[in-house]
Design an enzyme around this catalytic site. Structure first.
Site, mmCIF file in Angstrom:
data_model
loop_
_atom_site.group_PDB
_atom_site.id
_atom_site.type_symbol
_atom_site.label_atom_id
_atom_site.label_comp_id
_atom_site.label_asym_id
_atom_site.label_seq_id
_atom_site.Cartn_x
_atom_site.Cartn_y
_atom_site.Cartn_z
ATOM 1 N N TRP A 195 0.834 -1.198 0.000
ATOM 2 C CA TRP A 195 0.000 0.000 0.000
ATOM 3 C C TRP A 195 0.876 1.258 0.000
ATOM 4 C CZ3 TRP A 195 -1.314 3.620 4.156
ATOM 5 C CH2 TRP A 195 -2.310 4.532 3.773
ATOM 6 N N ASP A 363 -16.265 7.655 -1.124
ATOM 7 C CA ASP A 363 -16.833 6.880 -0.021
ATOM 8 C C ASP A 363 -17.674 7.754 0.929
ATOM 9 O OD1 ASP A 363 -17.233 4.886 1.794
ATOM 10 O OD2 ASP A 363 -15.112 4.531 2.237
ATOM 11 N N ASP A 474 -14.091 0.168 -5.843
ATOM 12 C CA ASP A 474 -13.006 -0.003 -4.881
ATOM 13 C C ASP A 474 -13.022 -1.423 -4.297
ATOM 14 O OD1 ASP A 474 -10.886 0.721 -3.294
ATOM 15 O OD2 ASP A 474 -11.842 2.511 -2.469
ATOM 16 N N ASN A 476 -11.056 -2.918 -0.779
ATOM 17 C CA ASN A 476 -10.059 -2.458 0.187
ATOM 18 C C ASN A 476 -9.550 -3.484 1.183
ATOM 19 O OD1 ASN A 476 -9.511 0.307 -0.467
ATOM 20 N ND2 ASN A 476 -11.666 0.677 -0.067
ATOM 21 N N ASP A 542 -2.911 5.187 -3.565
ATOM 22 C CA ASP A 542 -3.398 6.270 -2.695
ATOM 23 C C ASP A 542 -2.306 7.301 -2.480
ATOM 24 O OD1 ASP A 542 -5.872 5.244 -2.431
ATOM 25 O OD2 ASP A 542 -5.614 4.439 -0.417
HETATM 26 C C1 DGJ Z 1 -9.308 3.538 -0.943
HETATM 27 C C2 DGJ Z 1 -9.106 4.342 -2.195
HETATM 28 O O1 DGJ Z 1 -7.866 4.073 -2.763
HETATM 29 C C3 DGJ Z 1 -9.281 5.814 -1.872
HETATM 30 O O2 DGJ Z 1 -9.043 6.579 -3.002
HETATM 31 C C4 DGJ Z 1 -10.662 6.040 -1.349
HETATM 32 O O3 DGJ Z 1 -11.612 5.768 -2.338
HETATM 33 C C5 DGJ Z 1 -10.896 5.170 -0.131
HETATM 34 N N1 DGJ Z 1 -10.628 3.786 -0.406
HETATM 35 C C6 DGJ Z 1 -12.316 5.310 0.363
HETATM 36 O O4 DGJ Z 1 -12.586 4.461 1.383
#
Ligand code: DGJ
Length: 782
Positions: A195, A363, A474, A476, A542
């Site tokens: 990340w 989000d 997304d 995550n 990010d």
């Molecule tokens: C991870 C993404 O990479 C961000 O740009 C953003 O959308 C967040 N999630 C939102 O939770």
């Protein structure tokens, strides 16, 4: 062009030739992959010579003491027949043994690509060769597919295994391709990280033994991208033999490069065998993802150009294929979860004034999603944030003259959500173990049809309710417990999850090709060719610190074109690195990609707002070059410089990004090289940029007639409203002079300031625009 003559198969692209043949025992022997050969070239010259037995060999057939599979160059190899290198398969055959021996049965050559039944694949190929192999004792066939994409200099490969035996066959490992090639002291280059440090380029010498590039997180992953490169030891950006490999797949991948004691390199790529097991009953088939190979004798850039045109022409689809992507503003870093309609509309109004084309609501707009503990899974709008609903809000954004885009994370669920309370069985978890969480969330079980239906229905409802022209999809967290109660064989979980994902994506987006889909997975956790079949753009990371992005975007550029890279300008000091970088450099890095802004515009000073408006106008003017031009990583003669170049398709325009990382005192002269242009004369000029007064600090006393406190109110106010001009250079010269490298003005080195001094310091940069001079435009002297 594919030809099959006697036992020889020849696959030609514009600049490459691939050769293999069937041996007298029916195995496929690899002969050559490299620079295009003359059609009259006798393959025997290139084929391996086997003239004396090698000690310690296991001989395949006693009639030929020189035929030892272990020492040969093969296109495919099995287990238990004397080849001890990595086999592309591990099959428990219908007879219960692990011994397989697939030999030539027949072949066909078809025009175009042959469609796949379960997985996304490249389209628009020229011809496909299918070679069918049959096991020597079981009723099992293996079809090897080779598709040629002539102009892109790409060959794709995949296999389909079919069990015709009445007893089941168990697949424990099956690669999409395998090939053996002579070692050229190869270096192996991979894109690795995590990340906020995705796709950093790493290289290692290929040594004896096995080098593996793989992921087991359930996604192609930010740890190791599926693509990799083999380059001869002295290959440079523009010269030398370079091979590129990739996989059209978004799940667990595996590639290995094995250097044998005979200096033969075995390369294979496919689904990761880790936790994989697939059973084929009589009549069943298994198809592997499509593998991609390319070769260039023009170094890393040559290889990248092949991969870039392949992705743009044969992977990306929908209405967005080769179309310019809009300049967007994403509200995430401006607000995180803390917003209401007023805040959003104010941001959107400011964005519109500066030239932004698309407003993206990230989000936090749905369910009880006020932090990342709750709400995922419940895609009904939060009335406290958007009291009139998503349609009314989208209409307001549209009324400002902006397109509207929306964020979803459909593959996930929070335990604190309506969805989880009603359907705990929708989440991936082991029946007898406490589930492990990532970002406080669980993964939805896409192996289950009812889960896929839920996602398709709920996302589609919103997409049809409002005027949405962009979606950010997304994802995550990594998948941990690969278990689905819907499966008999848990060895199928990871692959079935990805099949489920592709099913959901095509059901949602195939009927809505007007939507620009940007895939994201905590940044670049799923930057792969599988996702690019659905989403023309992927959020690289990010991390938007430009110095970090230089590494990330450089890494990605080896295998993926700029049109696929979402790149934003954000605030400084940067949220993840605390690094303070000039606004110009943040833009100069982000414009080599699909430009966006991700910051609260209301905190920009009036001078910065003008700056951003100029940046966006400039980007729009050269967007075609930035997104679809020919991108090259240029030679930088100093370790603290990075130089990128994009040249227009007609080769009349180039934009060069010249980036300095850490300043060294008294920087020596720099030269700038521009390549890839048509014959002729050109102007080259610097994009004018603002030099903010604050960068000078106490040095202002040397410029101003009066002495002012560098941290005082006067200079702080002045910094918001005035700026100096950075050095703008403009020259007229020939293509040859540009190729040789033109000399640039000096950099600041502590001895004074004038308009012919480049003020880079740490993290400074310039963009140079090179444009063809029409004969008519030339003055008499010229
Ligand atoms: C991870 C993404 O990479 C961000 O740009 C953003 O959308 C967040 N999630 C939102 O939770």
């Amino acid at each position: 062009m594919i030809t099959a003559k006697e036992s020889m198969f020849r696959l030609d692209t514009v600049n490459t030739t691939y050769l293999f043949r069937t041996t007298k025992f029916g195995h496929l022997e690899h002969i050559y992959y490299g620079t295009r050969l003359d059609v009259s070239e006798p393959a025997d010259v290139l084929a391996q010579k086997r003239t004396i037995p090698i000690g310690s060999s296991v001989i395949y057939d006693e009639s030929d003491q020189l035929y030892c599979l272990d020492n040969m160059y093969l296109e495919w190899s099995d287990n238990g027949r004397g080849d001890y290198r990595q086999s592309p398969t591990e099959l428990k055959m219908p007879d219960g043994s692990f011994v397989s021996d697939f030999v030539y049965a027949s072949h066909t050559i078809a025009e175009g690509c042959l469609p796949m039944s379960t997985l996304p694949s490249a389209y628009g190929g020229d011809q496909t060769l299918t070679v069918t192999l049959r096991d020597t004792s079981c009723s099992v066939t293996l079809d090897l597919y080779f598709t040629v994409f002539e102009k892109a200099n790409i060959i794709t490969r995949r296999v389909v295994l079919t069990n015709e035996d009445q007893n089941p066959l168990l697949i424990r490992r099956i690669m999409s391709m395998m090939t053996d090639m002579p070692d050229e002291n190869f270096r192996m280059l991979t894109l690795d990280g995590g990340w906020i440090k995705e796709a950093h380029l790493h290289e290692r010498l290929v040594e004896y033994g096995i080098a593996i590039n793989s992921s087991n997180t359930g996604a192609s992953s930010n740890r190791h991208n599926p693509g990799f490169i083999l380059a001869e030891s002295d290959a440079t950006q523009d010269n030398g033999h370079v091979y590129g490999f990739n996989l059209v797949y978004s799940g667990n991948h595996f590639s290995s490069v094995e250097k044998s004691g005979r200096d033969i390199l075995r390369v294979s790529i496919g689904i990761n065998p880790h936790c994989f097991e697939w059973s084929l009953n009589q009549g069943d088939s298994f198809e592997t993802p499509e593998a991609v190979m390319t070769f260039s004798e023009w170094g890393f850039n040559g290889m990248s150009h092949n991969m870039h045109s392949f992705v743009n022409e044969h992977i990306v689809r929908s209405n967005w294929k080769t179309r310019e992507h809009p300049v967007l503003l994403n509200n995430w870093e401006a607000h995180f979860f803390d917003f209401n309609e007023n805040k959003l509309l104010n941001l959107a109004k400011n964005a519109k004034k500066l030239g932004v084309e698309l407003f993206v609501l990230d989000d936090g707009w749905f369910g009880k999603r006020n932090n990342d503990n709750s709400g995922l899974g419940d895609y009904s709008v939060n009335p406290k944030k958007l009291p009139c609903g998503i349609k009314a809000f989208a209409d307001k954004i549209n009324a400002l003259g902006l397109d509207f885009g929306l964020w979803f994370e459909p593959e996930m669920v929070n335990t604190d959500s309506m969805l989880y309370r009603n359907h705990p069985e929708y989440a991936v978890k082991h029946p007898n173990k406490k589930p492990v969480l990532g970002r406080n969330q669980l993964v939805l079980d896409l192996c289950k049809s009812e889960v896929r239906d839920y996602i398709v229905k709920n996302v589609s409802l919103i997409l049809d309710e409002a005027n949405i022209s962009y979606v950010k999809w997304d994802m995550n967290r990594h998948i941990a417990e690969g278990y689905s109660s819907s499966l008999q064989n848990q060895g199928e979980f990871y692959h079935r999850y990805i099949l489920g994902l592709y099913n959901v994506l095509s059901r949602i987006f195939d009927p809505r090709p007007h939507i620009l889909l940007e895939s994201c997975s905590s940044g670049g956790n799923r930057f792969d060719l599988g996702m690019l079949c659905f989403s023309p753009q992927i959020w690289c990371s990010d991390n938007t610190d430009p110095v970090e992005r230089l590494k990330i975007q450089t890494g990605l550029s080896y295998l993926y074109p700029l049109s696929t890279m979402g790149a934003h300008v954000s605030q400084a000091p940067h949220q993840q690195t605390l690094r303070k970088t000039p606004l110009a450099t943040r833009f100069h890095v982000a414009c080599f990609g699909c430009l966006g802004y991700e910051l609260d515009l209301k905190y920009l000073s009036p001078e910065e707002k003008k700056d951003v408006a100029d940046q966006i106008a400039f980007y729009k003017q050269y967007r075609q070059v930035f997104q679809y031009g020919t991108f090259s990583r240029m030679k930088a003669s100093k370790a603290n410089k990075i130089v990128w170049q994009a040249v227009s398709k007609d080769k009349n325009t180039a934009v060069t990004g010249f980036f300095q990382t850490l300043e060294t005192a008294a920087e020596s002269e720099d030269r700038l090289t521009v390549t890839g242009l048509n014959e002729g004369r050109y102007t080259i000029r610097t994009r004018p940029q603002r030099m903010y007064i604050e960068r000078f600090g106490g040095l202002m006393k040397h410029i101003l007639p009066v002495v002012l406190n560098p941290d005082g109110i006067l200079l702080r106010v002045a910094n918001r409203h005035y700026s100096l001009k950075d050095c703008v250079q403009e020259y007229k010269c020939s293509k040859e002079a540009l190729r040789a490298g033109i000399a640039l003005c000096n950099q600041f080195s502590g001895t004074g300031y004038n308009e012919k001094v480049r003020m880079h310091g740490d993290f400074g940069s310039d963009l140079y625009i090179t444009e063809y001079i029409n004969k008519e435009m030339l003055t008499d002297e010229e």
